[in-house]
Scaffold this motif. Structure first.
Motif, PDB file in Angstrom:
ATOM      1  N   THR A  63       0.825  -1.446  -0.053  1.00  0.00           N
ATOM      2  CA  THR A  63       0.104   0.025  -0.065  1.00  0.00           C
ATOM      3  C   THR A  63       0.971   1.264  -0.101  1.00  0.00           C
ATOM      4  OG1 THR A  63      -1.658   0.988   1.181  1.00  0.00           O
ATOM      5  CG2 THR A  63      -0.222   0.355   2.471  1.00  0.00           C
ATOM      6  N   GLN A  64       0.231   2.516  -0.136  1.00  0.00           N
ATOM      7  CA  GLN A  64       1.006   3.728  -0.247  1.00  0.00           C
ATOM      8  C   GLN A  64      -0.094   4.747   0.369  1.00  0.00           C
ATOM      9  OE1 GLN A  64       2.042   4.926  -4.009  1.00  0.00           O
ATOM     10  NE2 GLN A  64      -0.002   4.481  -5.086  1.00  0.00           N
ATOM     11  N   VAL A  65       0.282   5.848   0.602  1.00  0.00           N
ATOM     12  CA  VAL A  65      -0.417   7.062   0.946  1.00  0.00           C
ATOM     13  C   VAL A  65      -1.029   7.473  -0.435  1.00  0.00           C
ATOM     14  CG1 VAL A  65      -0.709   9.351   1.911  1.00  0.00           C
ATOM     15  CG2 VAL A  65       0.812   7.618   3.088  1.00  0.00           C
ATOM     16  N   GLY A  66      -2.217   7.348  -0.816  1.00  0.00           N
ATOM     17  CA  GLY A  66      -2.782   7.931  -1.838  1.00  0.00           C
ATOM     18  C   GLY A  66      -2.813   9.435  -2.175  1.00  0.00           C
ATOM     19  N   ALA A  67      -3.479  10.030  -0.755  1.00  0.00           N
ATOM     20  CA  ALA A  67      -3.778  11.441  -0.600  1.00  0.00           C
ATOM     21  C   ALA A  67      -3.782  11.894   0.880  1.00  0.00           C
ATOM     22  CB  ALA A  67      -5.149  11.626  -1.443  1.00  0.00           C
ATOM     23  N   ILE A  68      -3.532  12.973   0.965  1.00  0.00           N
ATOM     24  CA  ILE A  68      -4.064  13.682   2.332  1.00  0.00           C
ATOM     25  C   ILE A  68      -4.769  14.964   2.109  1.00  0.00           C
ATOM     26  CG2 ILE A  68      -2.688  14.740   4.379  1.00  0.00           C
ATOM     27  CD1 ILE A  68      -0.214  13.370   3.960  1.00  0.00           C
ATOM     28  N   SER A  69      -6.074  14.749   2.453  1.00  0.00           N
ATOM     29  CA  SER A  69      -7.017  15.661   2.040  1.00  0.00           C
ATOM     30  C   SER A  69      -7.177  16.571   3.454  1.00  0.00           C
ATOM     31  CB  SER A  69      -8.369  14.971   1.859  1.00  0.00           C
ATOM     32  OG  SER A  69      -9.122  14.059   2.630  1.00  0.00           O
ATOM     33  N   THR A  70      -7.785  17.844   3.096  1.00  0.00           N
ATOM     34  CA  THR A  70      -7.874  18.667   4.259  1.00  0.00           C
ATOM     35  C   THR A  70      -9.383  19.004   4.189  1.00  0.00           C
ATOM     36  OG1 THR A  70      -5.878  19.749   3.812  1.00  0.00           O
ATOM     37  CG2 THR A  70      -7.543  20.879   5.014  1.00  0.00           C
ATOM     38  N   ASP A  71      -9.900  18.973   5.374  1.00  0.00           N
ATOM     39  CA  ASP A  71     -11.350  19.366   5.529  1.00  0.00           C
ATOM     40  C   ASP A  71     -11.618  20.908   5.952  1.00  0.00           C
ATOM     41  OD1 ASP A  71     -14.132  19.793   6.326  1.00  0.00           O
ATOM     42  OD2 ASP A  71     -13.821  18.610   8.167  1.00  0.00           O
ATOM     43  N   PHE A  72     -12.094  21.627   4.748  1.00  0.00           N
ATOM     44  CA  PHE A  72     -12.254  23.133   4.638  1.00  0.00           C
ATOM     45  C   PHE A  72     -13.370  23.797   5.290  1.00  0.00           C
ATOM     46  CE2 PHE A  72      -8.661  22.761   2.077  1.00  0.00           C
ATOM     47  CZ  PHE A  72      -7.675  23.813   2.373  1.00  0.00           C
ATOM     48  N   SER A  73     -14.130  22.725   6.026  1.00  0.00           N
ATOM     49  CA  SER A  73     -15.485  23.277   6.406  1.00  0.00           C
ATOM     50  C   SER A  73     -15.078  24.226   7.474  1.00  0.00           C
ATOM     51  CB  SER A  73     -16.271  22.046   6.986  1.00  0.00           C
ATOM     52  OG  SER A  73     -15.689  21.469   8.239  1.00  0.00           O
ATOM     53  N   THR A  74     -16.192  24.857   7.824  1.00  0.00           N
ATOM     54  CA  THR A  74     -15.809  26.175   8.689  1.00  0.00           C
ATOM     55  C   THR A  74     -15.953  25.698  10.179  1.00  0.00           C
ATOM     56  OG1 THR A  74     -17.050  27.479   7.095  1.00  0.00           O
ATOM     57  CG2 THR A  74     -16.940  28.372   9.567  1.00  0.00           C
ATOM     58  N   GLY A  75     -15.241  26.103  10.884  1.00  0.00           N
ATOM     59  CA  GLY A  75     -15.045  25.793  12.343  1.00  0.00           C
ATOM     60  C   GLY A  75     -16.112  26.472  13.224  1.00  0.00           C
ATOM     61  N   THR A  76     -16.279  25.759  14.209  1.00  0.00           N
ATOM     62  CA  THR A  76     -17.492  26.683  15.221  1.00  0.00           C
ATOM     63  C   THR A  76     -16.931  28.094  15.657  1.00  0.00           C
ATOM     64  OG1 THR A  76     -18.206  24.707  15.977  1.00  0.00           O
ATOM     65  CG2 THR A  76     -18.753  26.515  17.337  1.00  0.00           C
ATOM     66  N   PRO A  77     -17.425  29.156  15.592  1.00  0.00           N
ATOM     67  CA  PRO A  77     -16.904  30.342  15.746  1.00  0.00           C
ATOM     68  C   PRO A  77     -16.990  30.671  17.288  1.00  0.00           C
ATOM     69  CG  PRO A  77     -18.901  30.858  14.763  1.00  0.00           C
ATOM     70  CD  PRO A  77     -18.848  29.350  14.967  1.00  0.00           C
ATOM     71  N   ASN A  78     -15.793  31.226  17.744  1.00  0.00           N
ATOM     72  CA  ASN A  78     -15.894  31.627  19.288  1.00  0.00           C
ATOM     73  C   ASN A  78     -16.489  33.015  19.326  1.00  0.00           C
ATOM     74  OD1 ASN A  78     -15.654  32.291  22.161  1.00  0.00           O
ATOM     75  ND2 ASN A  78     -13.313  32.227  22.017  1.00  0.00           N
ATOM     76  N   PRO A  79     -17.964  33.163  19.727  1.00  0.00           N
ATOM     77  CA  PRO A  79     -18.145  34.568  19.388  1.00  0.00           C
ATOM     78  C   PRO A  79     -17.937  35.474  20.742  1.00  0.00           C
ATOM     79  CG  PRO A  79     -19.834  33.395  20.225  1.00  0.00           C
ATOM     80  CD  PRO A  79     -18.549  32.564  19.974  1.00  0.00           C
ATOM     81  N   ALA A  80     -18.233  36.833  20.466  1.00  0.00           N
ATOM     82  CA  ALA A  80     -18.045  37.922  21.624  1.00  0.00           C
ATOM     83  C   ALA A  80     -16.599  37.806  22.381  1.00  0.00           C
ATOM     84  CB  ALA A  80     -19.137  37.763  22.569  1.00  0.00           C
ATOM     85  N   THR A  81     -15.564  37.766  21.521  1.00  0.00           N
ATOM     86  CA  THR A  81     -14.350  37.772  22.334  1.00  0.00           C
ATOM     87  C   THR A  81     -14.039  39.219  22.784  1.00  0.00           C
ATOM     88  OG1 THR A  81     -13.075  38.496  20.339  1.00  0.00           O
ATOM     89  CG2 THR A  81     -13.487  36.145  20.631  1.00  0.00           C
ATOM     90  N   GLY A  82     -14.796  40.172  22.298  1.00  0.00           N
ATOM     91  CA  GLY A  82     -14.547  41.635  22.988  1.00  0.00           C
ATOM     92  C   GLY A  82     -13.243  42.279  22.425  1.00  0.00           C
ATOM     93  N   ILE A  83     -12.845  41.672  21.409  1.00  0.00           N
ATOM     94  CA  ILE A  83     -11.489  42.076  20.871  1.00  0.00           C
ATOM     95  C   ILE A  83     -11.767  42.467  19.216  1.00  0.00           C
ATOM     96  CG2 ILE A  83      -8.972  41.807  20.307  1.00  0.00           C
ATOM     97  CD1 ILE A  83      -9.194  39.395  22.091  1.00  0.00           C
ATOM     98  N   ALA A  84     -11.602  44.013  19.095  1.00  0.00           N
ATOM     99  CA  ALA A  84     -11.814  44.348  17.716  1.00  0.00           C
ATOM    100  C   ALA A  84     -11.399  43.953  16.638  1.00  0.00           C
ATOM    101  CB  ALA A  84     -11.642  45.978  17.573  1.00  0.00           C
ATOM    102  N   GLN A  85     -10.191  43.476  16.867  1.00  0.00           N
ATOM    103  CA  GLN A  85      -9.226  42.904  15.589  1.00  0.00           C
ATOM    104  C   GLN A  85      -9.478  41.558  15.438  1.00  0.00           C
ATOM    105  OE1 GLN A  85      -8.127  44.516  18.316  1.00  0.00           O
ATOM    106  NE2 GLN A  85      -6.059  43.717  18.986  1.00  0.00           N
ATOM    107  N   ASP A  86     -10.372  40.824  16.397  1.00  0.00           N
ATOM    108  CA  ASP A  86     -11.033  39.349  16.035  1.00  0.00           C
ATOM    109  C   ASP A  86     -11.996  39.378  15.080  1.00  0.00           C
ATOM    110  OD1 ASP A  86      -8.848  38.421  17.749  1.00  0.00           O
ATOM    111  OD2 ASP A  86     -10.392  38.036  19.332  1.00  0.00           O
ATOM    112  N   VAL A  87     -11.588  38.731  13.888  1.00  0.00           N
ATOM    113  CA  VAL A  87     -12.737  38.731  12.906  1.00  0.00           C
ATOM    114  C   VAL A  87     -12.846  36.955  12.545  1.00  0.00           C
ATOM    115  CG1 VAL A  87     -12.996  40.943  12.007  1.00  0.00           C
ATOM    116  CG2 VAL A  87     -11.224  39.240  11.312  1.00  0.00           C
ATOM    117  N   ALA A  88     -14.160  36.455  12.134  1.00  0.00           N
ATOM    118  CA  ALA A  88     -14.143  35.097  11.856  1.00  0.00           C
ATOM    119  C   ALA A  88     -14.958  35.193  10.530  1.00  0.00           C
ATOM    120  CB  ALA A  88     -15.194  34.420  12.801  1.00  0.00           C
ATOM    121  N   LEU A  89     -14.452  34.155   9.457  1.00  0.00           N
ATOM    122  CA  LEU A  89     -15.115  34.187   8.232  1.00  0.00           C
ATOM    123  C   LEU A  89     -16.231  32.750   8.435  1.00  0.00           C
ATOM    124  CD1 LEU A  89     -12.525  34.349   5.326  1.00  0.00           C
ATOM    125  CD2 LEU A  89     -14.742  35.184   5.273  1.00  0.00           C
TER     126      LEU A  89
END
Length: 420
Positions: A63-89
């Motif tokens: 056997t061999q490693v055929g592929a290493i795929s990445t799950d690009f689904s959105t992670g759960t946001p941590n809301p209301a950090t209170g920090i202005a420069q924090d932004v989540a897509l």
């Protein structure tokens, strides 16, 4: 011997799987980390014969490693950090950062602010977006670093228009006086209380006189007096200026001037908007008592920077101590056609390749790009339950391949003993 090579290839592939799972688990708390999954594929086959019916008889080589795929689904946001420069897509897309002149992409929106006010990633790369001039974003301009006006002072704006929402009592006696006030600003940001004095001169007719406090300006002024005429339904019908010129239907009054301001500011010139944005008069005359409901004007004093916000489309707005907000830029969001083709660089950054295709850069919430949540960060999308399950499977596979090697070793030793 092929017997040893086959389980050895399995051990190598299982080792890669174990390392990947361990990396996922170690990054469970990494902002916007995207988990990976190892997929195996079989190697080549050797034909050792064929059946009586002609079907090929093949033996696999491991056997061999055929592929290493990445799950690009959105992670759960941590809301209301209170920090202005924090932004989540939320949704597809990547923030754009500049790493020594090389354009890179990241999902991690836990940004910082550098000493010169630039918005930067945790790795120190400048966050890029569309520049703004005089409070307007130019999305056709080349991308530029987003800079927050920390420590800066917003210049004052002289009043160029003002308005009053009022009713003048139709039943009032001739000679009745009603006053309204509005705060206006000169070119230096100094405030002045402009008083508008209405006086009933005849049925359905009121004169007006606009004045600043004594000593605020020299006696010379222009277009500060006139009269307003209403129809039988109490609607503003026409205006008459100081020279007796009548404008019907009523229009906004322009060219109101106060000269020789005592604080040394430029001569003040503004208009009086008698009509709102829909063309409806803001001053009526009905028998309901006189009064000024509200006043409005577009000038303001200077202000010190206080904070900034980011809206769902990535528009960055600074707030000043004079209660004014000004747009200073807009975050860019990159859309990638084949996300699996991206190269991971560390520091939560990615780079495009020929496989991924070039990034299509635009603004959040358009053309399939996700929206932005302010004062929040996207969490890792690692599922610990799935990772532990995969860990058990990988462990058992590793043990099985190890057992195969020891078995082949025993068989080989027995063969050697038979020869001797």
């Amino acid at each position: 011997m092929p017997s040893f090579f086959i389980p050895l290839s399995g051990l190598e592939a299982d080792n890669t799987a174990l390392n990947t799972i361990a990396n996922n688990l170690s990054n469970m708390n990494t902002v916007a980390y995207k988990s990976q999954d190892v997929q195996f594929s079989d190697l080549f086959y050797q034909q050792v014969g064929e059946t009586g019916s002609g079907d090929p008889e093949q033996v696999g080589a491991g056997t061999q490693v055929g592929a290493i795929s990445t799950d690009f689904s959105t992670g759960t946001p941590n809301p209301a950090t209170g920090i202005a420069q924090d932004v989540a897509l939320s949704g597809d897309g990547f923030f754009v950062v500049n790493n020594g002149g090389v354009q890179e992409y990241t999902r991690a929106g836990n940004f910082s602010i550098s000493s010169d006010g630039h918005l930067t990633s945790q790795g120190g790369q400048q966050v890029k977006g569309y520049p703004a001039s005089n409070g307007a974003v130019n999305t056709n301009a080349p991308l530029a670093a987003i800079q927050i006006p920390i420590g800066q002072v917003q210049q004052p704006k002289a009043t160029t228009s003002m308005s009053l929402t009022a009713n003048l009592d139709a039943s009032a006696a001739v000679g009745t006086s009603v006053q309204g006030q509005v705060t206006v600003y000169d070119s230096l940001g100094e405030s002045h209380i402009a008083t508008v004095d209405f006086q009933k001169t005849a049925a359905n007719t009121w004169s007006y006189n606009i004045a600043l406090p004594s000593g605020d300006a020299a006696s010379s002024s222009a277009n500060t007096v006139g009269s307003l005429t209403f129809d039988s339904n109490g609607n503003l019908a026409s205006t008459t200026d100081a020279s007796g010129n009548v404008t019907s239907p009523a229009q906004n009054l322009t060219g109101i001037q106060f000269n020789g301001l005592s604080d040394g500011a430029s001569n003040m010139s503004f208009s009086w908007n008698l009509l709102d944005s829909t063309g409806k008069p803001t001053i009526d005359q009905v028998a309901a008592g006189s009064g000024v409901a509200s006043s409005n004007q577009n000038g303001y004093s200077s202000g010190q920077y206080q904070s900034f916000t980011v809206d769902s489309n990535g528009v960055v707005s600074a707030t000043y101590s004079n209660n004014q907000t000004q747009i200073v830029g807009q975050l860019a969001v990159a859309s990638i056609t084949n996300e699996q083709g991206l190269t991971r660089l560390g520091d939560n950054n990615y780079q495009t390749t020929l496989a991924s295709g070039q990034a299509a850069i635009g603004i959040a919430g358009t053309n399939g790009r996700g929206t932005i949540q302010d004062q929040a960060v996207e969490g890792s999308n690692v599922d610990i339950s799935t990772q532990f399950s995969d860990l058990i499977v990988a462990q058992r596979a590793f043990e099985a391949n190890s057992k195969a090697i020891t078995t082949f070793d025993t068989v080989t030793q027995e063969t050697i003993n038979m020869i001797h």
